[in-house]
Structures are given as structure tokens and as C-alpha cells.
Design a protein around this motif. Structure first.
Motif, PDB file in Angstrom:
ATOM      1  N   PRO A   9       0.838  -1.214   0.000  1.00 54.68           N
ATOM      2  CA  PRO A   9       0.000   0.000   0.000  1.00 54.68           C
ATOM      3  C   PRO A   9       0.864   1.251   0.000  1.00 54.68           C
ATOM      4  O   PRO A   9       1.913   1.290   0.643  1.00 54.68           O
ATOM      5  CB  PRO A   9      -0.799  -0.117   1.300  1.00 54.68           C
ATOM      6  CG  PRO A   9       0.036  -0.992   2.176  1.00 54.68           C
ATOM      7  CD  PRO A   9       0.715  -1.979   1.266  1.00 54.68           C
ATOM      8  N   GLN A  10       0.445   2.251  -0.746  1.00 53.25           N
ATOM      9  CA  GLN A  10       1.173   3.509  -0.764  1.00 53.25           C
ATOM     10  C   GLN A  10       0.913   4.264   0.538  1.00 53.25           C
ATOM     11  O   GLN A  10      -0.192   4.241   1.062  1.00 53.25           O
ATOM     12  CB  GLN A  10       0.751   4.360  -1.969  1.00 53.25           C
ATOM     13  CG  GLN A  10       1.140   3.735  -3.305  1.00 53.25           C
ATOM     14  CD  GLN A  10       0.816   4.635  -4.489  1.00 53.25           C
ATOM     15  OE1 GLN A  10       0.284   5.730  -4.328  1.00 53.25           O
ATOM     16  NE2 GLN A  10       1.141   4.162  -5.682  1.00 53.25           N
ATOM     17  N   LYS A  11       1.922   4.929   1.048  1.00 49.05           N
ATOM     18  CA  LYS A  11       1.827   5.586   2.354  1.00 49.05           C
ATOM     19  C   LYS A  11       0.938   6.832   2.334  1.00 49.05           C
ATOM     20  O   LYS A  11       0.195   7.084   3.276  1.00 49.05           O
ATOM     21  CB  LYS A  11       3.229   5.955   2.847  1.00 49.05           C
ATOM     22  CG  LYS A  11       4.103   4.746   3.147  1.00 49.05           C
ATOM     23  CD  LYS A  11       5.470   5.177   3.636  1.00 49.05           C
ATOM     24  CE  LYS A  11       6.340   3.968   3.952  1.00 49.05           C
ATOM     25  NZ  LYS A  11       7.695   4.364   4.428  1.00 49.05           N
ATOM     26  N   LYS A  12       1.012   7.607   1.277  1.00 46.14           N
ATOM     27  CA  LYS A  12       0.305   8.880   1.255  1.00 46.14           C
ATOM     28  C   LYS A  12      -0.986   8.865   0.446  1.00 46.14           C
ATOM     29  O   LYS A  12      -1.766   9.815   0.528  1.00 46.14           O
ATOM     30  CB  LYS A  12       1.228   9.979   0.711  1.00 46.14           C
ATOM     31  CG  LYS A  12       2.439  10.245   1.589  1.00 46.14           C
ATOM     32  CD  LYS A  12       3.248  11.398   1.029  1.00 46.14           C
ATOM     33  CE  LYS A  12       4.451  11.699   1.918  1.00 46.14           C
ATOM     34  NZ  LYS A  12       5.248  12.832   1.384  1.00 46.14           N
ATOM     35  N   ARG A  13      -1.211   7.820  -0.322  1.00 46.31           N
ATOM     36  CA  ARG A  13      -2.402   7.802  -1.186  1.00 46.31           C
ATOM     37  C   ARG A  13      -3.245   6.564  -0.894  1.00 46.31           C
ATOM     38  O   ARG A  13      -2.874   5.444  -1.227  1.00 46.31           O
ATOM     39  CB  ARG A  13      -1.981   7.847  -2.653  1.00 46.31           C
ATOM     40  CG  ARG A  13      -1.147   9.063  -2.995  1.00 46.31           C
ATOM     41  CD  ARG A  13      -0.717   9.082  -4.435  1.00 46.31           C
ATOM     42  NE  ARG A  13      -1.834   9.295  -5.333  1.00 46.31           N
ATOM     43  CZ  ARG A  13      -1.737   9.284  -6.665  1.00 46.31           C
ATOM     44  NH1 ARG A  13      -0.553   9.063  -7.229  1.00 46.31           N
ATOM     45  NH2 ARG A  13      -2.788   9.492  -7.422  1.00 46.31           N
ATOM     46  N   LYS A  14      -4.361   6.799  -0.244  1.00 47.32           N
ATOM     47  CA  LYS A  14      -5.255   5.716   0.134  1.00 47.32           C
ATOM     48  C   LYS A  14      -5.832   5.060  -1.114  1.00 47.32           C
ATOM     49  O   LYS A  14      -6.094   5.710  -2.109  1.00 47.32           O
ATOM     50  CB  LYS A  14      -6.388   6.269   1.014  1.00 47.32           C
ATOM     51  CG  LYS A  14      -7.244   5.222   1.675  1.00 47.32           C
ATOM     52  CD  LYS A  14      -8.277   5.888   2.557  1.00 47.32           C
ATOM     53  CE  LYS A  14      -9.159   4.853   3.240  1.00 47.32           C
ATOM     54  NZ  LYS A  14     -10.191   5.497   4.096  1.00 47.32           N
ATOM     55  N   HIS A  15      -6.034   3.762  -1.044  1.00 46.67           N
ATOM     56  CA  HIS A  15      -6.620   2.969  -2.144  1.00 46.67           C
ATOM     57  C   HIS A  15      -5.682   2.820  -3.343  1.00 46.67           C
ATOM     58  O   HIS A  15      -6.123   2.466  -4.426  1.00 46.67           O
ATOM     59  CB  HIS A  15      -7.953   3.555  -2.619  1.00 46.67           C
ATOM     60  CG  HIS A  15      -8.967   3.721  -1.529  1.00 46.67           C
ATOM     61  ND1 HIS A  15      -9.379   2.669  -0.734  1.00 46.67           N
ATOM     62  CD2 HIS A  15      -9.652   4.807  -1.104  1.00 46.67           C
ATOM     63  CE1 HIS A  15     -10.278   3.099   0.132  1.00 46.67           C
ATOM     64  NE2 HIS A  15     -10.454   4.396  -0.058  1.00 46.67           N
ATOM     65  N   ARG A  16      -4.397   3.089  -3.138  1.00 47.15           N
ATOM     66  CA  ARG A  16      -3.430   2.843  -4.206  1.00 47.15           C
ATOM     67  C   ARG A  16      -2.305   1.960  -3.676  1.00 47.15           C
ATOM     68  O   ARG A  16      -1.956   2.008  -2.487  1.00 47.15           O
ATOM     69  CB  ARG A  16      -2.858   4.149  -4.765  1.00 47.15           C
ATOM     70  CG  ARG A  16      -3.874   4.938  -5.584  1.00 47.15           C
ATOM     71  CD  ARG A  16      -3.196   6.030  -6.401  1.00 47.15           C
ATOM     72  NE  ARG A  16      -2.231   5.496  -7.359  1.00 47.15           N
ATOM     73  CZ  ARG A  16      -2.559   4.969  -8.543  1.00 47.15           C
ATOM     74  NH1 ARG A  16      -3.828   4.877  -8.905  1.00 47.15           N
ATOM     75  NH2 ARG A  16      -1.625   4.525  -9.346  1.00 47.15           N
ATOM     76  N   GLU A  31      -6.774   0.452  -6.202  1.00 52.66           N
ATOM     77  CA  GLU A  31      -7.317  -0.733  -5.525  1.00 52.66           C
ATOM     78  C   GLU A  31      -8.360  -1.451  -6.378  1.00 52.66           C
ATOM     79  O   GLU A  31      -8.409  -2.686  -6.425  1.00 52.66           O
ATOM     80  CB  GLU A  31      -7.939  -0.316  -4.191  1.00 52.66           C
ATOM     81  CG  GLU A  31      -8.480  -1.479  -3.370  1.00 52.66           C
ATOM     82  CD  GLU A  31      -9.053  -1.012  -2.049  1.00 52.66           C
ATOM     83  OE1 GLU A  31      -9.015  -1.782  -1.081  1.00 52.66           O
ATOM     84  OE2 GLU A  31      -9.531   0.141  -1.979  1.00 52.66           O
TER      85      GLU A  31
END
Length: 218
Positions: A9-16, A31
Motif C-alpha cells: 500500500p502507498q503511504k500517502k495515497r489511500k486505495h493505491r 485498488e
């Protein structure tokens, strides 16, 4: 063939998520695309499948861009097309005319129309109401603006025909200002009224008729 060795999971961008192939970062992914393609650690990605995933990711990103663009205010189909074209041209470093040919644009426009995000008739209604209420412009100017936004002639005529004649619009556009100009001399009052209405696209005859109407009330 490349194998997915990690999905993080990317730290700063949710659902990516970041996808790693053979231990190296390969691409970021939404996602939704991750789930739809059942991507998982240990999965072998053939060239055809990888191309499919990347295309779907690009489509999703552009679709999200279009929806964000529509969130600010209603847009015409042409406005959305032009915005998507600019994004593609910038990303791929190609000319605007070349970017216009992208099949992704047609696919996104089709979906947006299907789910009522784009409707040129409703957009035209909103635009005319907004211009009359806030910008106090003539039907002629409003029609020209709608044409520039890609609205078809038949739609423009249908919407503008229901908003009244030019003289009535001119009276509504100027009535609040007329109250503030009551203490002006007749000449200055005429200059103010003519300047205001002509600058907003009302023709001379309409302006003359509107002046005559308010001059009688002074």
C-alpha cells in the motif's frame, strides 16, 4: 515472464498500491484495478495481461480526473473531452490533436454519459440560468458562449427560447443599478445605462428601448 513479488500500500495515497515485479518496483495501481484483475503475490504476468492491467489503470486514473473536473461545476461534453485530451497530451508528450484520437477518451465519455455525469441539455439549462442570474448577459452572448462549449444549435435554441426576450432580460440586468443611478443627471444616467448593457452584449435597439422604459420612471 515477470512475477509479482510484492504488493504494498502507498503511504500517502489511500486505495493505491505499488506493484513489484521480480523484486523491482514496476507500477502504481488503483485498488479497484488490483481487485478486478485478481493481482496477488506470486502471480506470473504475461505480456498480454500486463498490458491489460496497465491500460485499465490508465483508464481509471483518467476517469477519476474527469469526475474531479466535474465536481467543481457542471461541464459540457466538449469541456470534459478537452480536459482529458490535455491530460493525455501532457502525460505522453504529444500534440493535442494526436491526443484527441485516444480510444480511452471515448470509453470514459460513454461511461460518464451512461451514469448522467454528462448531459449537454442539463448543462445548457444550468449555464443559461447562471449567466442571466450572475453575469447579466444577453441571449446573443450566452448563445455564443454555449456554442464555444460545444453545445449543438438545436439545444441552444431550445433553452434560450424559454428565457424571455432581450428587452425583458435587459431590464432585469439593469434594474438594481438603475436604483443607484437615480441622482445622476439625465445625460450621465443614459451613458451609464448604455455602457452597461452594450458591454454585456445587448444590441442598440434593445438598449434604446430599455433606456426609454427607465427614463419614464425618473
Amino acid at each position: 515472464m515477470p512475477t509479482i513479488t510484492s504488493i504494498e500500500p502507498q503511504k500517502k495515497r489511500k486505495h493505491r498500491f505499488n506493484v513489484f515485479l521480480d523484486g523491482k518496483f514496476a507500477f502504481g495501481i488503483n485498488e479497484q484495478v488490483l481487485v478486478e484483475n485478481s493481482l496477488r503475490k506470486g502471480m506470473v504476468l504475461e505480456a498480454e495481461n500486463l498490458e491489460k492491467v496497465l491500460k485499465k489503470e490508465e483508464l481509471t486514473k483518467l476517469q477519476d480526473t474527469a469526475i474531479r473536473f466535474l465536481n467543481y461545476r457542471p461541464r459540457s461534453e466538449k469541456e470534459v473531452r478537452d480536459n482529458l485530451t490535455k491530460k493525455i497530451a501532457q502525460k505522453e508528450s504529444i500534440k493535442f490533436q494526436e491526443a484527441q484520437q485516444s480510444p480511452l477518451i471515448e470509453e470514459i465519455i460513454r461511461k460518464l454519459k451512461k451514469y448522467k455525469f454528462i448531459n449537454d441539455l442539463e448543462f445548457a439549462k444550468w449555464f443559461v440560468e447562471s449567466r442571466i442570474r450572475s453575469h447579466q448577459k444577453s441571449i446573443r452572448v450566452i448563445s455564443m458562449e454555449l456554442k464555444l462549449k460545444g453545445i449543438e444549435k438545436e439545444v441552444i435554441e431550445k433553452i434560450t427560447s424559454s428565457v424571455g426576450n432581450e428587452t425583458e432580460l435587459a431590464k432585469k440586468a439593469i434594474e438594481k443599478k438603475v436604483k443607484r443611478w437615480q441622482k445622476l443627471s439625465d445625460l450621465d444616467f443614459k451613458k451609464k445605462l448604455y455602457q452597461f448593457l452594450l458591454s454585456r452584449g445587448f444590441d442598440y435597439d434593445t438598449t434604446k428601448e430599455t433606456f426609454a422604459y427607465f427614463a419614464k420612471k425618473r
